[in-house]
Design an enzyme around this catalytic site. Sequence first.
Site, PDB file in Angstrom:
ATOM      1  N   GLY A 126      20.882  38.607 -19.728  1.00 37.56           N
ATOM      2  CA  GLY A 126      20.771  37.937 -21.019  1.00 37.56           C
ATOM      3  C   GLY A 126      19.983  36.647 -20.930  1.00 37.56           C
ATOM      4  O   GLY A 126      19.866  36.057 -19.863  1.00 37.56           O
ATOM      5  N   THR A 156      22.993  32.063 -15.779  1.00 37.16           N
ATOM      6  CA  THR A 156      23.872  32.626 -16.806  1.00 37.16           C
ATOM      7  C   THR A 156      24.547  31.499 -17.570  1.00 37.16           C
ATOM      8  O   THR A 156      25.004  30.530 -16.967  1.00 37.16           O
ATOM      9  CB  THR A 156      24.948  33.585 -16.255  1.00 37.16           C
ATOM     10  OG1 THR A 156      25.946  33.791 -17.273  1.00 37.16           O
ATOM     11  CG2 THR A 156      25.648  33.035 -15.024  1.00 37.16           C
ATOM     12  N   ILE A 157      24.564  31.614 -18.872  1.00 37.00           N
ATOM     13  CA  ILE A 157      25.269  30.611 -19.676  1.00 37.00           C
ATOM     14  C   ILE A 157      26.771  30.711 -19.431  1.00 37.00           C
ATOM     15  O   ILE A 157      27.514  29.800 -19.752  1.00 37.00           O
ATOM     16  CB  ILE A 157      24.992  30.757 -21.191  1.00 37.00           C
ATOM     17  CG1 ILE A 157      25.471  32.104 -21.740  1.00 37.00           C
ATOM     18  CG2 ILE A 157      23.523  30.549 -21.507  1.00 37.00           C
ATOM     19  CD1 ILE A 157      25.574  32.131 -23.260  1.00 37.00           C
ATOM     20  N   ASP A 158      27.224  31.843 -18.851  1.00 39.05           N
ATOM     21  CA  ASP A 158      28.661  32.033 -18.640  1.00 39.05           C
ATOM     22  C   ASP A 158      29.203  31.219 -17.468  1.00 39.05           C
ATOM     23  O   ASP A 158      30.414  31.007 -17.377  1.00 39.05           O
ATOM     24  CB  ASP A 158      28.963  33.518 -18.399  1.00 39.05           C
ATOM     25  CG  ASP A 158      28.701  34.350 -19.634  1.00 39.05           C
ATOM     26  OD1 ASP A 158      28.779  33.792 -20.755  1.00 39.05           O
ATOM     27  OD2 ASP A 158      28.415  35.554 -19.500  1.00 39.05           O
ATOM     28  N   GLY A 168      31.328  33.852 -24.156  1.00 35.73           N
ATOM     29  CA  GLY A 168      32.046  33.822 -22.880  1.00 35.73           C
ATOM     30  C   GLY A 168      33.040  34.961 -22.841  1.00 35.73           C
ATOM     31  O   GLY A 168      34.118  34.867 -23.413  1.00 35.73           O
ATOM     32  N   ARG A 169      32.674  36.039 -22.173  1.00 35.50           N
ATOM     33  CA  ARG A 169      33.470  37.248 -22.206  1.00 35.50           C
ATOM     34  C   ARG A 169      34.704  37.104 -21.325  1.00 35.50           C
ATOM     35  O   ARG A 169      35.821  37.361 -21.763  1.00 35.50           O
ATOM     36  CB  ARG A 169      32.600  38.389 -21.683  1.00 35.50           C
ATOM     37  CG  ARG A 169      33.108  39.746 -21.993  1.00 35.50           C
ATOM     38  CD  ARG A 169      31.980  40.752 -21.813  1.00 35.50           C
ATOM     39  NE  ARG A 169      31.010  40.284 -20.812  1.00 35.50           N
ATOM     40  CZ  ARG A 169      29.740  40.636 -20.790  1.00 35.50           C
ATOM     41  NH1 ARG A 169      29.275  41.467 -21.699  1.00 35.50           N
ATOM     42  NH2 ARG A 169      28.934  40.176 -19.853  1.00 35.50           N
ATOM     43  N   GLU A 179      35.013  33.917 -27.362  1.00 41.47           N
ATOM     44  CA  GLU A 179      34.955  35.291 -27.878  1.00 41.47           C
ATOM     45  C   GLU A 179      35.841  36.230 -27.057  1.00 41.47           C
ATOM     46  O   GLU A 179      36.248  37.276 -27.541  1.00 41.47           O
ATOM     47  CB  GLU A 179      33.512  35.811 -27.838  1.00 41.47           C
ATOM     48  CG  GLU A 179      32.942  35.885 -26.427  1.00 41.47           C
ATOM     49  CD  GLU A 179      31.563  36.551 -26.346  1.00 41.47           C
ATOM     50  OE1 GLU A 179      31.128  37.202 -27.305  1.00 41.47           O
ATOM     51  OE2 GLU A 179      30.909  36.391 -25.293  1.00 41.47           O
ATOM     52  N   ARG A 216      22.273  30.237 -26.447  1.00 36.36           N
ATOM     53  CA  ARG A 216      21.631  30.645 -25.193  1.00 36.36           C
ATOM     54  C   ARG A 216      20.113  30.514 -25.239  1.00 36.36           C
ATOM     55  O   ARG A 216      19.451  30.776 -24.248  1.00 36.36           O
ATOM     56  CB  ARG A 216      22.030  32.076 -24.834  1.00 36.36           C
ATOM     57  CG  ARG A 216      21.484  33.117 -25.773  1.00 36.36           C
ATOM     58  CD  ARG A 216      21.980  34.507 -25.436  1.00 36.36           C
ATOM     59  NE  ARG A 216      21.243  35.494 -26.185  1.00 36.36           N
ATOM     60  CZ  ARG A 216      21.661  36.734 -26.426  1.00 36.36           C
ATOM     61  NH1 ARG A 216      22.840  37.122 -25.979  1.00 36.36           N
ATOM     62  NH2 ARG A 216      20.925  37.571 -27.103  1.00 36.36           N
TER      63      ARG A 216
END
Lengths: 413, 413
Positions: free
Chosen positions: B13, B144-146, B191-192, B247, B301
């Site tokens: 992503g 990764t933004i995560d 953020g999964r 999220e 993002r």
Amino acid sequence: MSPKNCMVAQSGGPTVAINASLAGVIDGVMRSDMYDTVYGSLNGITGILNNDLTNLSELMQQNSEYLDRLKVTPAMYLGSCRYKLPNYLDDDSSYVFIFKQFETYHIDAFFYIGGNDSMDTVLKLSEYGKKIGSPVRIVGIPKTIDNDLCETDHTPGFGSAAKYIASSLLEIAHDTFIYAVKSVTIVEIMGRDAGWLTAASALARNGYNTAPHLIYLPEVPFDKEDFLLDVKRMLFERNNVIVAVSEGIRDASGNYISASESSVDTFGHSQLSGAGKTLEFLVKEKLGVKVRSVEVNVLQRCAAHLASKTDLDEAFTLGQKAVALSEEGVTASMVTIRRISDSPYEIAYEHAEIRHIANEAKSIPREWINDAGNDVTQPLIDYLSPLILGEVPVKYENGIPVYMDVSHLAKHQ
Amino acid sequence: MSPKNCMVAQSGGPTVAINASLAGVIDGVMRSDMYDTVYGSLNGITGILNNDLTNLSELMQQNSEYLDRLKVTPAMYLGSCRYKLPNYLDDDSSYVFIFKQFETYHIDAFFYIGGNDSMDTVLKLSEYGKKIGSPVRIVGIPKTIDNDLCETDHTPGFGSAAKYIASSLLEIAHDTFIYAVKSVTIVEIMGRDAGWLTAASALARNGYNTAPHLIYLPEVPFDKEDFLLDVKRMLFERNNVIVAVSEGIRDASGNYISASESSVDTFGHSQLSGAGKTLEFLVKEKLGVKVRSVEVNVLQRCAAHLASKTDLDEAFTLGQKAVALSEEGVTASMVTIRRISDSPYEIAYEHAEIRHIANEAKSIPREWINDAGNDVTQPLIDYLSPLILGEVPVKYENGIPVYMDVSHLAKHQ
């Protein structure tokens, strides 16, 4: 001799420029030979009714950086309200109290910064003031991201929102183009009755970016079958189709294209959400292609970190202009912008009678939209382009923007 | 003697920093005494399979501004893919072709910039390369933004996303505080599995802004009754309650708090949406208070106009570092950041074996979340704070940011 003071309030929905006009009013009063103090009414006209007032002249003396900081602070430093004044023929009690307050505070001029509904308040106060022979000048200062006020070429707040929409659309295009698979991205943009802000998405087109590939505005009846054909045609030409759509699109019968139930606010407007989501479901069901919808959120009206310099400078000048006009005795009016030319961009600051503005709305002329009703034409691009020019340097501390302290808005909480 | 070249690709992503690492790789190769040309593979590893390659060394010679412009361009200049390499024991055909391409282009080192799934590709290519005795160095560069990659203190792309979230939360607070009526605003953040980005909303708290008043992360099981009590308690203290929610929040049984149906992507992840919307409906139904939800969209993002200088500089340096390590013979590794101290902020650039990273994920330690599970603790604030520091000057033309032309991504469309 008793002092001559001013009062100012803000109303309606947030924009990035509404505090720039407030700063312009304060600056105008500070530079004035006629006026002494400027008071702010908290939460719009209700601050006068609740005696919730603040001395803005004093505030500015506390720190020389405050005026510049106020100019770039989003939303309303003084807070807002959605209070609608009753017709004074039915009930004049609030009018009596408001004008009594004007006397108490030696108010010579009252400035109301707001959109359509706020100009209704300006009109009513002006009419009542005239009736009772009050000397208080009442001057409106426009603001709305919707750009739908009459008698002014455009409204403060719109240029910054348009810059945010155009820049964001470009960034969403970069985000979208990375996958070599067919996809549709639907971007829903604010604008209940007028498509000005959605149209500004066209300013994202540069040398390499052709998105948005389709633009749908409330000014043209929306047809689902035509829309699906448009998308299919675009998907034939390219992998990634980006669609800009106004939240306020309606079908030929005037029904909103919206998945959610609607409610009605105190001014009788339908509360909308879901045009983007509805079209996302439609594309998924009928075309079976990868599709997502992006509802550009409230940041389109409050992202002060990406303001248009043209917009904030004009908003500030309109605040100063309102003060100057009131000194000349102008009342029952709104300050306006008249465009002299698109390129080079040239404007004049003027004013118009409030009775020609209140409760009217300005839509995009049909000839500024293409025949198919799915894109804008060059004259609209020429009109929009100068409004997003220039960037505003925002100070950062600890990595986030430095805005005015608004904790006073929570003092009764 | 045949030339020694490099190849680089991007995957997963978008983030704001992934092109800064690409710029760092290009810069590293341009300064290298060992390497000649750097090729880019379009759309991740699939560009090698489809022979879709571009000469990045040549591109940079066209315009001296390109390297700086690439550094601030959002998403992937080279495009992305979600292609998952099969296990080579099951099917080695793509591996055979990829290493044949490496020979054809005289590739001595391959750099893959991506997140968790991309590091899985780095691991598989490394293992296959070792098996066949290939001399090609394979080095991963994190993004990764995560912020959920193991073995590195944090990941490029996260700091800019965190800066965007913190700044936006502050602007949403300004937008919210204007009305003197009770209200709840729920902000849903990406953020999964890890709550790092949602936690960064706490950086919006400054001298006057206390929002977000509640923060819910995927690391703590979400309980609807506790949530409603939390909100009720906060509404008692103040008018406007702002809630930051990931999220990926789940109940004690591990079920996502989401209104929408879920589907599964090629890596087996559930596609999410709707935690914010679900909580909005819950508050409306159970508390009857004015409530809205804001899904912070894809701009978190890709909003390169609000990047963190710390983030982009680190991303660039990691790209250079990957080149330098490959020159030393390092392979089957990912470049990493080790934190030496929070304040003053000090880091070291290192590397770790890819087998310790691929297919692992890093969550927030439980002790960095408060006991009630509705806010973060000071050590997490101390960890996050330095990552959003500094602003990156983006050039504007016609009112919108100037980024790299990415029309080559559409060339097959």
